[in-house]
Each structure stands twice: as C-alpha cells, then as structure tokens.
Design an enzyme around this catalytic site. Structure first.
Site, PDB file in Angstrom:
ATOM      1  N   ARG A  60      -9.298 -11.511  28.277  1.00 23.49           N
ATOM      2  CA  ARG A  60      -9.511 -11.444  29.698  1.00 23.49           C
ATOM      3  C   ARG A  60     -10.804 -10.945  30.072  1.00 23.49           C
ATOM      4  O   ARG A  60     -12.539 -12.054  30.312  1.00 23.49           O
ATOM      5  CB  ARG A  60      -8.634 -11.583  30.986  1.00 23.49           C
ATOM      6  N   GLY A 113     -13.397 -13.456  27.534  1.00 22.02           N
ATOM      7  CA  GLY A 113     -13.730 -14.045  27.818  1.00 22.02           C
ATOM      8  C   GLY A 113     -14.683 -14.658  29.407  1.00 22.02           C
ATOM      9  O   GLY A 113     -15.056 -15.682  29.051  1.00 22.02           O
ATOM     10  N   GLU A 166      -9.260 -18.725  25.225  1.00 19.30           N
ATOM     11  CA  GLU A 166      -7.596 -18.567  25.610  1.00 19.30           C
ATOM     12  C   GLU A 166      -7.343 -16.685  25.255  1.00 19.30           C
ATOM     13  O   GLU A 166      -7.815 -16.228  25.331  1.00 19.30           O
ATOM     14  CB  GLU A 166      -7.399 -18.768  24.765  1.00 19.30           C
ATOM     15  N   GLU A 203      -1.651  -8.379  31.644  1.00 18.40           N
ATOM     16  CA  GLU A 203      -1.019  -8.482  29.993  1.00 18.40           C
ATOM     17  C   GLU A 203      -1.074  -7.192  29.359  1.00 18.40           C
ATOM     18  O   GLU A 203      -2.147  -6.359  29.504  1.00 18.40           O
ATOM     19  CB  GLU A 203      -2.195  -9.376  29.447  1.00 18.40           C
ATOM     20  N   CYS A 248      -0.274 -13.580  22.262  1.00 23.18           N
ATOM     21  CA  CYS A 248      -0.684 -14.404  23.412  1.00 23.18           C
ATOM     22  C   CYS A 248       0.609 -15.123  23.762  1.00 23.18           C
ATOM     23  O   CYS A 248       0.428 -14.917  24.877  1.00 23.18           O
ATOM     24  CB  CYS A 248      -1.947 -15.385  23.328  1.00 23.18           C
TER      25      CYS A 248
HETATM   26  P1  NAP Z   1     -11.481  -8.684  22.274  1.00 26.01           P
HETATM   27  O1  NAP Z   1     -12.143  -7.182  22.680  1.00 26.01           O
HETATM   28  O2  NAP Z   1     -11.188  -9.589  23.633  1.00 26.01           O
HETATM   29  O3  NAP Z   1     -12.444  -9.248  21.663  1.00 26.01           O
HETATM   30  C1  NAP Z   1     -12.759 -10.398  21.187  1.00 26.01           C
HETATM   31  C2  NAP Z   1     -13.943 -11.051  20.534  1.00 26.01           C
HETATM   32  O4  NAP Z   1     -14.410 -10.874  21.853  1.00 26.01           O
HETATM   33  C3  NAP Z   1     -14.967 -10.296  20.020  1.00 26.01           C
HETATM   34  O5  NAP Z   1     -15.442 -10.727  18.752  1.00 26.01           O
HETATM   35  C4  NAP Z   1     -15.224  -9.189  20.684  1.00 26.01           C
HETATM   36  O6  NAP Z   1     -16.203  -8.716  20.263  1.00 26.01           O
HETATM   37  C5  NAP Z   1     -16.047 -10.475  21.434  1.00 26.01           C
HETATM   38  N1  NAP Z   1     -16.538  -9.873  23.297  1.00 26.01           N
HETATM   39  C6  NAP Z   1     -15.272  -8.304  23.807  1.00 26.01           C
HETATM   40  N2  NAP Z   1     -15.926  -8.235  25.295  1.00 26.01           N
HETATM   41  C7  NAP Z   1     -17.400  -9.168  24.874  1.00 26.01           C
HETATM   42  C8  NAP Z   1     -18.022  -9.020  25.867  1.00 26.01           C
HETATM   43  N3  NAP Z   1     -17.865  -8.272  27.301  1.00 26.01           N
HETATM   44  N4  NAP Z   1     -19.013  -9.269  25.501  1.00 26.01           N
HETATM   45  C9  NAP Z   1     -19.128 -10.847  24.033  1.00 26.01           C
HETATM   46  N5  NAP Z   1     -18.570 -10.607  24.009  1.00 26.01           N
HETATM   47  C10 NAP Z   1     -16.716  -9.662  23.690  1.00 26.01           C
HETATM   48  O7  NAP Z   1     -10.232  -9.114  21.783  1.00 26.01           O
HETATM   49  P2  NAP Z   1      -8.789  -8.532  20.317  1.00 26.01           P
HETATM   50  O8  NAP Z   1     -10.772  -7.269  19.559  1.00 26.01           O
HETATM   51  O9  NAP Z   1      -8.826  -9.354  19.905  1.00 26.01           O
HETATM   52  O10 NAP Z   1      -8.101  -7.094  21.079  1.00 26.01           O
HETATM   53  C11 NAP Z   1      -8.509  -6.175  22.252  1.00 26.01           C
HETATM   54  C12 NAP Z   1      -7.721  -6.622  23.500  1.00 26.01           C
HETATM   55  O11 NAP Z   1      -7.743  -7.932  23.669  1.00 26.01           O
HETATM   56  C13 NAP Z   1      -5.834  -6.736  23.257  1.00 26.01           C
HETATM   57  O12 NAP Z   1      -6.146  -5.285  23.517  1.00 26.01           O
HETATM   58  C14 NAP Z   1      -5.475  -7.835  24.211  1.00 26.01           C
HETATM   59  O13 NAP Z   1      -5.373  -6.918  25.002  1.00 26.01           O
HETATM   60  C15 NAP Z   1      -6.179  -7.946  24.328  1.00 26.01           C
HETATM   61  N6  NAP Z   1      -6.181  -9.877  22.830  1.00 26.01           N
HETATM   62  C16 NAP Z   1      -5.394 -11.180  23.790  1.00 26.01           C
HETATM   63  C17 NAP Z   1      -4.898 -11.891  23.532  1.00 26.01           C
HETATM   64  C18 NAP Z   1      -4.306 -13.354  24.087  1.00 26.01           C
HETATM   65  O14 NAP Z   1      -3.973 -14.075  22.541  1.00 26.01           O
HETATM   66  N7  NAP Z   1      -4.333 -12.832  25.287  1.00 26.01           N
HETATM   67  C19 NAP Z   1      -5.728 -11.706  22.011  1.00 26.01           C
HETATM   68  C20 NAP Z   1      -5.865 -10.373  21.263  1.00 26.01           C
HETATM   69  C21 NAP Z   1      -6.617  -9.911  22.172  1.00 26.01           C
HETATM   70  P3  NAP Z   1     -16.374  -7.535  19.810  1.00 26.01           P
HETATM   71  O15 NAP Z   1     -15.817  -7.071  18.138  1.00 26.01           O
HETATM   72  O16 NAP Z   1     -17.301  -6.473  19.392  1.00 26.01           O
HETATM   73  O17 NAP Z   1     -15.469  -6.425  21.135  1.00 26.01           O
END
Ligand code: NAP
Length: 541
Positions: free
Chosen positions: A260, A263, A282, A408, A319
């Site tokens: 979240r 996104g 998403e 979540e 998710c």
């Molecule tokens: P994430 O932290 O949201 O990262 C996904 C992508 O978005 C990565 O490329 C990340 O870059 C980028 N990103 C994250 N924060 C950003 C920001 N503030 N500005 C610009 N880009 C950003 O997700 P994740 O690495 O897959 O997992 C981390 C957490 O996300 C999990 O622990 C879980 O809570 C959640 N998650 C949820 C779902 C779902 O389907 N609901 C799926 C996967 C993960 P970086 O690599 O530099 O961080």
C-alpha cells in the site's frame, strides 16, 4: 527424465538466452548499472546468489524512456495480428528456457518448483490470452454513428470511435509472483497488447529471473521486427529510479503490484506531474471470508481445515490470502476454530520471499498480537526468512474500531471475528475497506442471509466467491482482480484477465474524417470483420 539444471549449472552458462550477465536491458542493449550492488538471495538456503547486479541511474531511465517514446509510433502502427504473433513469440521463448527459468526462480524466491512450473504456464497463458484478444477484435471498441445530413434543426456529422494506446507504460514487478506478475506478467502483456511500449522496473528479489525473461522478450522484439525501444528492463530503488520513471514525461501510465505504501507513493508522484497519468496499483487486501451459520453447523471442521490450507499456501504470500474470517458465535464456529487451531499448530515453517518481507510479517503479527487474542502459531522455523503461521480472534466491536486489525499482514496470518448475530456480521461487511475478494460459505439454509450480504459485498470487493477459497485467480475473460481502495488505486478495472488491456487504451472520436484517412477498425466495409456498434446496434456488417 532429465533433471532441471541447478543454479550453479545455470550461472556457469555464458551463452544464449540462459546466460546471466547481471545487466539491465535497455532497448535491446545489455547495460550494467552504476549504483547500489544487488544480489538475489536464496531464502531457503539463506545464501546470496551470483551474479551481482547494479541499480540503474537517471541516465538509464532517460535512455529507456527515450527509446520507448521513439518506438511508440511504429509499435502502435503494427496490426493486431503482428502484436498477437509477437506475444506468442515471447511465450514460446519463455517456454524454451523454462527449466533454467524455473530453477533460478526457485532459488531466488524459495517457492516450490511445482508452483513456479505452474507460474510459467500462467505467464505464457496470459500472453496467449492477449494474442487471442487482439485477434477477436472487440478491444477496438469500434462504434459508428452514421451521418444524418437532413436532421433538423441541426444535421448529425459522421462520428466514429475506436480505442488507441496511451503511450509508453512503466511496470513495477511484484515480488510474490516472480513470473506471472513480473517482467512478462499481466501488466506487461496487457500493455504490449494495447500497443504500448513497456519499461519494467524489475524487483530486486529476483533479478536473475527478471534478466532471463527480459532476454526472452528482447529476442522476440528483434525477431518480430519491432523497434528495440518496445521493451526495456531496469533495476533500481523505488524512491529513486522508480519515481524518476513515473515522473518522466514520456511515460503515460503505470502498472504496479505490491505494498500500500509503495502504490500510494506512485499514485501521488503521478498525480503531481505537470501532466498527471493513471496508476493502476494493486495493493492491499485482507480478503474477508464470511462463514454462515448453516455451513458452520454442517461443515465447521472441514471448513476450518480447508481455510488453513488456503492461508498457509505459499507462506501466505498471496494478495488474495484469506486474512479475515467473519462468523456468528455458535457451536459450529467453535468447531471451526478448533480445527483451524490444530491445522495452524501443525503447519511447518516455510521460507518467505525475502528477509525484508519476513521482517514485515513478524512485525505485522506483533501488531495483531497487541490488539487481538492469539489462538495458534505454526511451527518454529530455522532461519531469518521463516514464516510461522498465526491465527487470532477478536470480537466485531474491537475489529471495527481498530486500524491495526484491518491492516494487511502479508504472510500466513489471519484473524477470526466473532459476531453476536447476523446484523453485526453485516456491520463488519459495511465497515471493512475495499478488497480484492470476499468469500461466502453458505448452505441452502443460509441463502436468505447470503442474499442480504451480497449487495454489501459488491460495494467492497472486485470478486465475490461462494464456496472455495480466494487464493486461486483464474486468468480469463470474466475475472476481476481489482476492487475499491486500498485493494487498488482504480476500482474500475482489473489487473488479471482480458479486460486488463482496457487500462492502457483511450477512446478517440473521428468526426467527418475523410474516408481514405480512417483507421481500418472503423472504415467503411468493415475490412477487419469486427463486431462494431453501428447506430447503436452490434453488427459485423
Ligand atoms: P513493495 O515494497 O511495495 O515494492 C514493490 C515495488 O515498488 C518495488 O520495486 C519497490 O522498490 C517499489 N516501491 C516501494 N515503495 C516505493 C516508494 N515509496 N516509491 C517508489 N517505489 C516504491 O513490495 P514488496 O517489495 O513486494 O514487499 C514488501 C511488502 O509489500 C510486503 O511485506 C507486503 O506487505 C507488501 N506486498 C503486498 C502484496 C499484495 O499483493 N498485496 C504483494 C507483494 C508485497 P524497492 O525495491 O526499492 O523497494
């Protein structure tokens, strides 16, 4: 039967499309990054993996976006058939390296081989689905209002409408589906189908898998005679390279799956641009499961066990993981909780995708523990990425007033909300945030109550299931993998299934445009044999 190659075999292979070079791919050229070094990490073995990758910089973003913008004119001018064949070539190229790809994805994610074998099929199936969508043709949205020159008081002009692609799309790979929601996943497939060049920001958790798939796409771009800028893969930090990509004026839309916070950061960056653009993010969903009284009374034990099967699958890293169960207090619920408690207690610890995700899971479980009653924990794990399942209970009033209980927790943790009566159950349905899914378990005797819940759930979720569990998401025409915020940033669409193409298209109306200049989808004589809405009637004439 041949054994799949090991990671050592694979990284030692330095030829053909199965080589891992540690490079990004910008418009067909392999380029080494200049920034932070990253290595994939094998969460099952607790070991880093070769080769070393490096994050890209602003110059790489500029090069990829310039190439994508340069490719857009020629790529959008390709026929639907040419794009369909291109997507099929990508699928064939992925299948040709599937053993290597699966071995690397297993090593980088800790997910089982069978799961990743299925994900290759899901990825190639998605590409072929969009090829069939392109050939079927209704994505053009062709409409013609014939002119009414004699109408009074004013004549009606000749009006024709079709969809065109938005322009270059930035895609952020998800960590939890290293293939199907990653470099050649649904966002990329639907954007390429629409006629949009794609720049992917790969996820640092699976750079080798990303490179292999990017090479398969790059080879298909060349073999299909498309401009090289049709596709690029970059690595980099989200707040730096990711935001630079989203705010580059040549990018016209964004696809994202993840947290979240990630996104909403991309939505804010896109909205603050001089030219704001759509972000299809998403994000977070706890996927409520409503178990009604009749079903609990007749099948409480069976449902309790099946629920934990869905909860713990893939360490809960879906998710659509069932993070919330809502039921009225009853002997049937007691039976359900007892069966679920036993199943969670027996659940072995399983690896999570990354140490960071495992750390987030542990703190999420701590937050739940501070606000709800713990009823069961899974077995203890042996390393820093181990996921230990967790089950909590609370009452409806506590749930409705607690942000922590509604957040979540990504992983195998769930909360059972005990309601005093069905009215309280409906109050919970009304009080929850937007969701990807809502599930109802109902027997024949529950149908009146289910009928009262259904209109409430329509307002909360993108997909409503009766029976079953939400974790399987079919890739098809009727699927919706979307829903109101925070499940997604735009509830009007889906990231899975054929409607996903609509995210990257916009309608254009052609008024009194000379016949010789009209695109074939809306030309006289219907040369593409499309179903078109002519003066309000669907026809293939
Ligand atoms: P994430 O932290 O949201 O990262 C996904 C992508 O978005 C990565 O490329 C990340 O870059 C980028 N990103 C994250 N924060 C950003 C920001 N503030 N500005 C610009 N880009 C950003 O997700 P994740 O690495 O897959 O997992 C981390 C957490 O996300 C999990 O622990 C879980 O809570 C959640 N998650 C949820 C779902 C779902 O389907 N609901 C799926 C996967 C993960 P970086 O690599 O530099 O961080």
């Amino acid at each position: 039967m041949d054994m799949p190659p090991t990671v050592e075999d694979m990284t030692a292979t330095i030829s053909g499309t199965t080589s891992l070079t540690g490079q990004m791919l910008i418009a067909g050229t392999a380029v080494r990054g200049t920034g932070t070094e990253i290595r994939a990490f094998d969460p099952a073995a607790g070991q880093p993996l070769e080769p070393v990758y490096q994050h890209g910089d602003a110059g790489h973003v500029d090069a990829a976006c310039a190439a994508a913008a340069g490719a857009f004119g020629a790529y959008r001018a390709t026929s639907a058939e040419q794009r369909a064949q291109f997507l099929e070539t990508v699928a064939t190229n992925i299948e040709a390296i599937s053993e290597t790809l699966i071995a690397r994805a297993v090593a980088e994610s800790g997910l089982p081989q069978a799961r990743l074998t299925g994900e290759v099929g899901r990825t190639t199936g998605q590409l072929r689905l969009f090829a069939s969508v392109l050939r079927e043709g209704s994505w053009n949205g062709a409409r013609i209002d014939t002119p009414l020159p004699d109408r009074t008081p004013l004549p009606r002009p000749d009006l024709r409408q079709r969809f065109i692609p938005l322009g270059p799309v930035a895609v952020f790979s998800a960590s939890n589906f290293p293939l199907a929601f990653s470099v050649a996943g649904g966002d990329t497939a639907s954007a390429l189908a629409a006629g949009c060049p794609v720049v992917v920001k790969g996820h640092d958790a699976h750079p080798g898998t990303s490179e292999l798939v990017a090479r398969a796409i790059t080879d298909a771009v060349a073999a299909s005679g498309l401009p090289a800028g049709t596709f690029s893969l970059l690595f980099g930090s989200g707040p730096d390279l990711g935001i630079a990509l989203v705010t580059d004026s040549r990018i016209k839309a964004v696809g994202f799956t993840g947290s979240r916070s990630g996104g909403t950061a991309l939505v804010a960056a896109a909205a603050a641009r001089p030219e704001p653009i759509p972000v299809y993010a998403e994000m977070s969903s706890i996927n409520p499961v409503f178990v009604l009284g009749g079903a609990l009374a007749t099948r409480g034990e069976e449902l309790g066990r099946a629920f934990v099967g869905s909860l713990t699958m893939g360490s809960g890293q879906f998710c659509t993981n069932p993070g919330l169960v809502i039921a009225v207090d009853s002997p049937g619920l007691t039976t359900f909780v007892a069966a679920a408690t036993e199943a969670v207690g027996n659940a072995p610890a399983t690896p999570m995708l990354t140490p960071n995700i495992a750390g987030n899971y542990a703190s999420g479980v701590d937050s739940l523990a501070a606000a709800a009653d713990l009823v069961a924990r899974g077995q203890q794990g042996g390393n820093e990425t181990s996921c230990r399942a967790a089950l909590f209970t609370t009452d409806a009033a506590s749930f409705l007033k607690s942000e922590a209980l509604q957040a979540e927790v990504f992983g195998a943790s769930s909360l059972i909300v005990r309601c005093a009566d069905t009215a309280e159950m409906r109050a919970v349905a009304q009080g929850i945030e937007g969701q990807l899914t809502a599930t109802v378990h109902a027997d024949e005797s529950d149908l009146d109550e289910a009928g009262e819940l259904l209109p409430l759930l329509e307002l909360k979720a993108g997909r409503i299931l009766f029976g079953g569990w939400p974790t399987g998401v079919e890739v098809s025409h009727a699927m919706v993998h979307g829903g109101p915020f925070p499940a997604t940033s735009d509830s009007r669409t889906t990231s899975v299934g054929s409607r996903a193409i609509e995210r990257y298209l916009r309608p254009v109306c052609y008024q009194d445009v000379p016949k010789s200049l009209l695109p074939s989808a809306i030309a006289d004589g219907n040369p593409e044999h499309l179903w078109r809405r002519v003066d309000g009637q669907l026809t293939q004439d």
